[in-house]
Design a protein around this motif. Structure first.
Motif, PDB file in Angstrom:
ATOM      1  N   LEU A  62      45.227  44.472  54.278  1.00  0.00           N
ATOM      2  CA  LEU A  62      44.256  44.463  53.004  1.00  0.00           C
ATOM      3  C   LEU A  62      44.868  45.390  52.054  1.00  0.00           C
ATOM      4  O   LEU A  62      45.129  46.545  52.457  1.00  0.00           O
ATOM      5  CB  LEU A  62      42.946  44.680  53.385  1.00  0.00           C
ATOM      6  N   ASP A  63      45.057  45.045  50.691  1.00  0.00           N
ATOM      7  CA  ASP A  63      45.325  46.035  49.804  1.00  0.00           C
ATOM      8  C   ASP A  63      44.257  46.611  49.253  1.00  0.00           C
ATOM      9  O   ASP A  63      43.087  45.990  48.496  1.00  0.00           O
ATOM     10  CB  ASP A  63      46.096  45.190  48.750  1.00  0.00           C
ATOM     11  N   PHE A  64      43.952  47.929  49.605  1.00  0.00           N
ATOM     12  CA  PHE A  64      42.754  48.650  49.142  1.00  0.00           C
ATOM     13  C   PHE A  64      42.995  49.180  47.748  1.00  0.00           C
ATOM     14  O   PHE A  64      42.243  50.264  47.307  1.00  0.00           O
ATOM     15  CB  PHE A  64      42.402  49.384  50.204  1.00  0.00           C
ATOM     16  N   GLU A  65      43.951  48.811  46.966  1.00  0.00           N
ATOM     17  CA  GLU A  65      44.074  49.424  45.807  1.00  0.00           C
ATOM     18  C   GLU A  65      43.698  48.352  44.483  1.00  0.00           C
ATOM     19  O   GLU A  65      43.305  48.543  43.351  1.00  0.00           O
ATOM     20  CB  GLU A  65      45.487  49.855  45.465  1.00  0.00           C
ATOM     21  N   THR A  66      43.559  47.048  44.721  1.00  0.00           N
ATOM     22  CA  THR A  66      43.192  45.884  43.879  1.00  0.00           C
ATOM     23  C   THR A  66      42.151  45.081  44.429  1.00  0.00           C
ATOM     24  O   THR A  66      42.210  44.938  45.671  1.00  0.00           O
ATOM     25  CB  THR A  66      44.439  44.901  43.629  1.00  0.00           C
ATOM     26  N   PHE A  67      41.332  44.637  43.417  1.00  0.00           N
ATOM     27  CA  PHE A  67      40.094  44.177  44.068  1.00  0.00           C
ATOM     28  C   PHE A  67      39.711  42.539  43.137  1.00  0.00           C
ATOM     29  O   PHE A  67      40.043  42.694  42.176  1.00  0.00           O
ATOM     30  CB  PHE A  67      38.877  45.201  43.856  1.00  0.00           C
ATOM     31  N   TYR A  68      39.292  41.714  44.070  1.00  0.00           N
ATOM     32  CA  TYR A  68      39.057  40.577  43.478  1.00  0.00           C
ATOM     33  C   TYR A  68      37.843  39.923  44.075  1.00  0.00           C
ATOM     34  O   TYR A  68      37.441  40.357  44.821  1.00  0.00           O
ATOM     35  CB  TYR A  68      40.163  39.609  44.093  1.00  0.00           C
ATOM     36  N   ASN A  69      37.361  39.060  43.347  1.00  0.00           N
ATOM     37  CA  ASN A  69      36.314  37.987  43.865  1.00  0.00           C
ATOM     38  C   ASN A  69      36.787  37.217  45.150  1.00  0.00           C
ATOM     39  O   ASN A  69      38.161  37.016  45.027  1.00  0.00           O
ATOM     40  CB  ASN A  69      35.831  37.027  42.628  1.00  0.00           C
ATOM     41  N   ILE A  70      36.005  36.792  45.789  1.00  0.00           N
ATOM     42  CA  ILE A  70      36.430  35.810  46.902  1.00  0.00           C
ATOM     43  C   ILE A  70      35.636  34.504  46.627  1.00  0.00           C
ATOM     44  O   ILE A  70      34.550  34.346  46.774  1.00  0.00           O
ATOM     45  CB  ILE A  70      36.018  36.375  48.274  1.00  0.00           C
ATOM     46  N   ILE A  71      36.463  33.190  46.094  1.00  0.00           N
ATOM     47  CA  ILE A  71      35.802  32.035  45.967  1.00  0.00           C
ATOM     48  C   ILE A  71      36.449  31.057  46.526  1.00  0.00           C
ATOM     49  O   ILE A  71      37.840  30.967  46.518  1.00  0.00           O
ATOM     50  CB  ILE A  71      35.897  31.641  44.516  1.00  0.00           C
ATOM     51  N   ASP A  72      35.781  30.240  47.482  1.00  0.00           N
ATOM     52  CA  ASP A  72      36.322  29.147  48.247  1.00  0.00           C
ATOM     53  C   ASP A  72      37.762  29.625  48.939  1.00  0.00           C
ATOM     54  O   ASP A  72      38.618  28.849  49.036  1.00  0.00           O
ATOM     55  CB  ASP A  72      36.675  27.969  47.453  1.00  0.00           C
ATOM     56  N   GLY A  73      37.591  30.664  49.693  1.00  0.00           N
ATOM     57  CA  GLY A  73      38.696  31.332  50.593  1.00  0.00           C
ATOM     58  C   GLY A  73      39.714  31.947  50.015  1.00  0.00           C
ATOM     59  O   GLY A  73      40.700  32.127  50.621  1.00  0.00           O
ATOM     60  N   SER A 119      40.771  36.192  40.379  1.00  0.00           N
ATOM     61  CA  SER A 119      40.396  37.309  39.454  1.00  0.00           C
ATOM     62  C   SER A 119      39.718  36.618  38.102  1.00  0.00           C
ATOM     63  O   SER A 119      39.693  35.651  38.028  1.00  0.00           O
ATOM     64  CB  SER A 119      42.029  37.885  38.951  1.00  0.00           C
ATOM     65  N   THR A 120      39.632  37.512  37.317  1.00  0.00           N
ATOM     66  CA  THR A 120      38.753  37.015  35.771  1.00  0.00           C
ATOM     67  C   THR A 120      39.445  37.692  34.870  1.00  0.00           C
ATOM     68  O   THR A 120      39.218  37.779  33.543  1.00  0.00           O
ATOM     69  CB  THR A 120      37.289  37.876  35.896  1.00  0.00           C
ATOM     70  N   GLN A 121      40.958  37.808  35.200  1.00  0.00           N
ATOM     71  CA  GLN A 121      41.997  38.057  34.085  1.00  0.00           C
ATOM     72  C   GLN A 121      41.479  39.340  33.313  1.00  0.00           C
ATOM     73  O   GLN A 121      41.516  40.300  34.146  1.00  0.00           O
ATOM     74  CB  GLN A 121      42.196  36.964  33.193  1.00  0.00           C
ATOM     75  N   ASN A 122      41.398  39.428  32.143  1.00  0.00           N
ATOM     76  CA  ASN A 122      41.066  40.550  31.115  1.00  0.00           C
ATOM     77  C   ASN A 122      39.605  40.987  31.341  1.00  0.00           C
ATOM     78  O   ASN A 122      39.233  41.945  31.002  1.00  0.00           O
ATOM     79  CB  ASN A 122      41.523  40.424  29.947  1.00  0.00           C
ATOM     80  N   ASN A 123      38.566  40.080  31.999  1.00  0.00           N
ATOM     81  CA  ASN A 123      37.365  40.504  32.066  1.00  0.00           C
ATOM     82  C   ASN A 123      36.961  41.351  33.173  1.00  0.00           C
ATOM     83  O   ASN A 123      36.633  40.677  34.457  1.00  0.00           O
ATOM     84  CB  ASN A 123      36.633  39.274  31.751  1.00  0.00           C
ATOM     85  N   VAL A 124      37.077  42.699  32.925  1.00  0.00           N
ATOM     86  CA  VAL A 124      37.134  43.498  34.251  1.00  0.00           C
ATOM     87  C   VAL A 124      36.042  44.662  33.673  1.00  0.00           C
ATOM     88  O   VAL A 124      35.971  44.910  32.703  1.00  0.00           O
ATOM     89  CB  VAL A 124      38.355  44.060  34.879  1.00  0.00           C
ATOM     90  N   ARG A 125      35.524  45.383  34.996  1.00  0.00           N
ATOM     91  CA  ARG A 125      34.972  46.585  34.539  1.00  0.00           C
ATOM     92  C   ARG A 125      35.511  47.555  35.612  1.00  0.00           C
ATOM     93  O   ARG A 125      36.051  47.304  36.440  1.00  0.00           O
ATOM     94  CB  ARG A 125      33.665  46.663  34.709  1.00  0.00           C
ATOM     95  N   TYR A 126      35.042  48.808  35.296  1.00  0.00           N
ATOM     96  CA  TYR A 126      35.421  50.174  36.189  1.00  0.00           C
ATOM     97  C   TYR A 126      34.306  50.773  36.748  1.00  0.00           C
ATOM     98  O   TYR A 126      33.420  51.167  36.274  1.00  0.00           O
ATOM     99  CB  TYR A 126      36.410  50.942  35.517  1.00  0.00           C
ATOM    100  N   VAL A 131      37.461  45.876  38.598  1.00  0.00           N
ATOM    101  CA  VAL A 131      36.946  44.786  39.547  1.00  0.00           C
ATOM    102  C   VAL A 131      36.538  43.733  38.458  1.00  0.00           C
ATOM    103  O   VAL A 131      36.241  43.817  36.994  1.00  0.00           O
ATOM    104  CB  VAL A 131      35.602  45.405  40.329  1.00  0.00           C
ATOM    105  N   PRO A 132      36.384  42.425  38.894  1.00  0.00           N
ATOM    106  CA  PRO A 132      36.083  41.446  38.168  1.00  0.00           C
ATOM    107  C   PRO A 132      34.675  41.367  37.500  1.00  0.00           C
ATOM    108  O   PRO A 132      33.796  41.928  38.235  1.00  0.00           O
ATOM    109  CB  PRO A 132      36.379  40.222  39.134  1.00  0.00           C
ATOM    110  N   VAL A 133      34.527  40.799  36.459  1.00  0.00           N
ATOM    111  CA  VAL A 133      33.240  40.582  35.838  1.00  0.00           C
ATOM    112  C   VAL A 133      33.151  39.234  35.921  1.00  0.00           C
ATOM    113  O   VAL A 133      33.721  38.395  35.033  1.00  0.00           O
ATOM    114  CB  VAL A 133      33.015  41.307  34.296  1.00  0.00           C
ATOM    115  N   SER A 134      32.462  38.659  36.756  1.00  0.00           N
ATOM    116  CA  SER A 134      31.937  37.066  36.799  1.00  0.00           C
ATOM    117  C   SER A 134      31.597  36.633  35.955  1.00  0.00           C
ATOM    118  O   SER A 134      30.424  37.064  35.181  1.00  0.00           O
ATOM    119  CB  SER A 134      31.432  36.851  38.115  1.00  0.00           C
TER     120      SER A 134
END
Length: 486
Positions: A11-22, A26-33, A46-49
Motif C-alpha cells: 500500500l502506498d501510504f502517501e497517496t489516497f484514492y476512492n475505492i470504486i468497483d475494485g 481519483s477525482t482529478q483536481n477536485n480534492v481537499r486536504y 484526498v478526493p472530493v466525490s
C-alpha cells in the motif's frame, strides 16, 4: 507488481484514492486536504466525490450485492478473517496514518487498529441461522434473514476505522455490499483500509468514498441504497434520519452521549478516581461513551476529587509512547471547547486542575485536562456533551436524587455505578436510563454483547447478533402440504 512480505501489493501510504468497483479512483483536481491535529499542517490530498462517483459506486455495489449474497456464509467468514490478518500485518503503518488522521497518541492509534482486528474476528464467531418457529405435520413456519442489499456507512472522526468496523463487518458478513464514507476530517486510514480490502472481497463489495459535507446527503437520499448506518452527533443524526425517510431506508444510528458515573460512599477513592479519569480523559475525552458527568457521594467527594486531581496532573500531552492524550481532532470542535471553557470562566466555576485556556507552548489543537469542582447541574459543562478533556464532578447524598440528576438528559448511551456493595450497584444501575450500564468499570465493549442506545443517543442496536440482524430483512416462510399429499 512487486509483493510485500504479506503476499499482496504494497500500500502506498502517501497517496489516497476512492475505492470504486475494485479499483483506485481519483477525482482529478477536485480534492481537499485534512489537517494534522498535532502540527496543524496540511495532510495529503484526498478526493472530493461527486454525484457521478456516488452513482458509480452504488451501481457497482448493487451488482456485487446480488452475487455476494449467494456466497456461502463460511466463505464470507474466511474472507473477513483473511482481511483481519492482513490488517494485523500492516498494523504499524495504519497506526501511523491514524495518528495523522485523528490526533491520537501512538498507543491509542495502535489500540484502535488492534480493536478493529478483534472486532472483525469476533463477528466471524457469530452466526445467523434460520429459526424454526413451528414444525408440525400440517404446517411449518421458518424465519430467515436476508441481506438488505447496499449499505452506506457514515463513520465519525473520533474512531474512524473502529466504529466503521462495527457496521462494515456485519454488513459484509450477512451478504451486503458496503460503501464506506469516512468523516471529512479523518479519511486517510479508512481509504487505506478499504484499499487493502480489495484483495479479499469481490469488486463492489467494499468501497470507500471521500468527500466534504455534501457527500453524506448524496448517499442518504440515493434511491438504490437500502440502509444507512451513521455514527455522529444527535443533531446531524436527525438530519440523516430525515433524509433517509424520503426513500424509507433502513437506518441505524449511534449518536451523542453524556454518560454519568455514580460513585458511592463505600469505594476506594484513589482506585476509583484513577479508573474513571483514565476513561474520561482518554483521547482528550473524544469518546461517545466516555464518562462525562461524575456524581460522587459527599462522604468521599473530597478524597475522590483530590486523587483525581493528582492523577490528572500526571497526564502528559503529545503523540509519543509516553503521552497519554493528544489534541482535539479538528478546528471546529477546538473552537467549541474553547467557548465551553470560556463559559466556565465567565460563570466563575471552580477549576480544580487544568486551565480554561489552551497551552501556549504547543502548536496543535491541545486542551489541558481540566476538572471542574462541583458546578451547578444547569452549567453548560454539565448539560452539554463536552467531548473534550473537561470533566465536571458533583456531590450527591440521596439515591433517588442522584438517579434523577443522572437521568436528566435527552441522551442515553451509557452510564456506570461504582460501589463495593453489589446490591446497591445493581439497584442503582437498573434505574439508569441508558443502553449500556457498567458496574465498577466503564466503556467496555465486545462483539458478542449488544450495544444499544436509549433516548436521543441512537436508533437500533449494534454489535452481537442484533447487529447482524440490523443488516438484514426478516423473512417468514409459512408452508403447508399441497392438497393430496401426506
Amino acid at each position: 507488481m512487486a509483493l510485500d512480505k504479506t503476499g499482496y501489493p504494497p500500500l502506498d501510504f502517501e497517496t489516497f484514492y476512492n475505492i470504486i468497483d475494485g479499483e483506485l479512483s481519483s477525482t482529478q483536481n477536485n480534492v481537499r486536504y485534512g489537517i494534522n491535529p498535532f502540527t496543524l499542517e496540511k495532510n495529503p490530498a484526498v478526493p472530493v466525490s461527486s454525484l457521478h462517483d456516488v452513482d458509480r459506486a452504488v451501481e457497482a455495489a448493487g451488482r456485487a450485492a446480488k452475487s455476494w449474497a449467494e456466497v456461502p456464509w463460511d466463505t464470507r467468514v474466511s474472507a473477513i478473517r483473511e482481511y483481519a490478518n492482513a490488517i494485523e500485518d500492516k498494523a504499524e503503518d495504519f497506526a501511523r496514518i491514524l495518528m495523522m488522521d485523528t490526533g491520537k497518541t501512538v498507543n491509542l492509534a495502535r489500540d484502535e487498529i488492534s480493536t478493529c482486528i478483534q472486532y472483525l474476528r469476533g463477528f466471524c464467531q457469530l452466526s445467523l441461522p434460520s429459526e424454526v418457529i413451528e414444525d408440525a405435520k400440517e404446517r411449518k413456519v421458518v424465519t430467515r434473514y436476508t441481506p438488505v442489499g447496499v449499505v452506506a456507512g457514515i463513520s465519525p472522526w473520533n474512531f474512524p476505522v473502529q466504529v466503521a468496523c462495527t457496521w462494515m463487518a456485519p454488513a459484509i458478513l450477512t451478504g451486503n455490499a458496503y460503501i464506506w464514507k469516512p468523516s471529512p476530517y479523518t479519511p486517510y486510514c479508512s481509504l487505506k483500509f478499504a484499499e487493502l480490502g480489495q484483495h479479499f472481497f469481490p469488486p463492489g463489495v467494499l468501497q470507500a468514498l471521500s468527500g466534504d459535507d455534501d457527500l453524506g446527503p448524496l448517499l442518504t437520499e440515493h434511491p438504490n441504497i437500502q440502509m444507512v448506518s451513521f455514527t455522529g452527533s444527535t443533531p446531524v443524526g436527525k438530519k440523516v434520519m430525515e433524509s433517509c425517510s424520503k426513500t424509507l431506508k433502513r437506518v441505524v444510528m449511534e449518536l451523542g452521549g453524556n454518560d454519568p458515573a455514580i460513585v458511592c460512599a463505600n469505594v476506594d477513592p484513589v482506585s476509583v478516581a484513577i479508573k474513571i479519569a483514565s476513561v474520561a480523559f482518554c483521547h482528550s475525552g473524544q469518546i461517545c461513551i466516555a464518562t462525562k458527568r461524575i456524581y460522587i457521594h459527599e462522604a468521599v467527594y473530597d478524597a475522590v476529587l483530590a486523587a483525581m486531581v493528582e492523577f490528572v496532573k500526571t497526564l502528559k500531552l503529545g503523540s509519543g509512547e509516553d503521552a497519554y492524550t493528544g489534541p482535539i481532532n479538528n478546528k471546529n470542535h477546538f473552537e467549541y471547547v474553547k467557548d465551553l471553557l470560556a463559559d466556565v470562566e465567565r460563570t466563575k466555576l471552580t477549576v480544580a486542575t487544568g486551565s480554561t485556556k489552551p497551552p501556549s507552548d504547543m502548536g496543535g489543537y491541545y486542551i489541558v485536562p481540566t476538572i471542574i469542582d462541583n458546578p451547578p447541574d444547569d452549567a453548560r459543562v454539565v448539560v452539554e456533551e463536552q467531548f473534550a478533556p473537561v470533566l465536571p464532578l458533583m456531590k450527591w447524598s440521596d439515591e433517588a436524587d442522584v438517579i434523577s440528576r443522572a437521568n436528566n438528559t435527552n441522551m442515553g448511551l451509557g452510564a456506570s455505578v461504582w460501589s463495593r456493595d453489589m446490591d446497591q450497584a445493581e439497584r442503582l444501575g437498573k434505574q439508569l436510563q441508558a443502553g449500556n450500564i457498567w458496574i465498577n468499570t466503564h466503556a467496555e465493549l465486545q462483539t458478542s454483547a449488544p450495544f444499544p442506545a436509549h433516548k436521543q443517543s441512537g436508533l437500533g442496536t449494534a454489535m452481537a447478533v442484533d447487529g447482524l440482524k440490523a443488516c438484514c430483512n426478516v423473512q417468514t416462510i409459512h408452508t403447508r402440504p399441497a392438497d393430496g399429499t401426506t
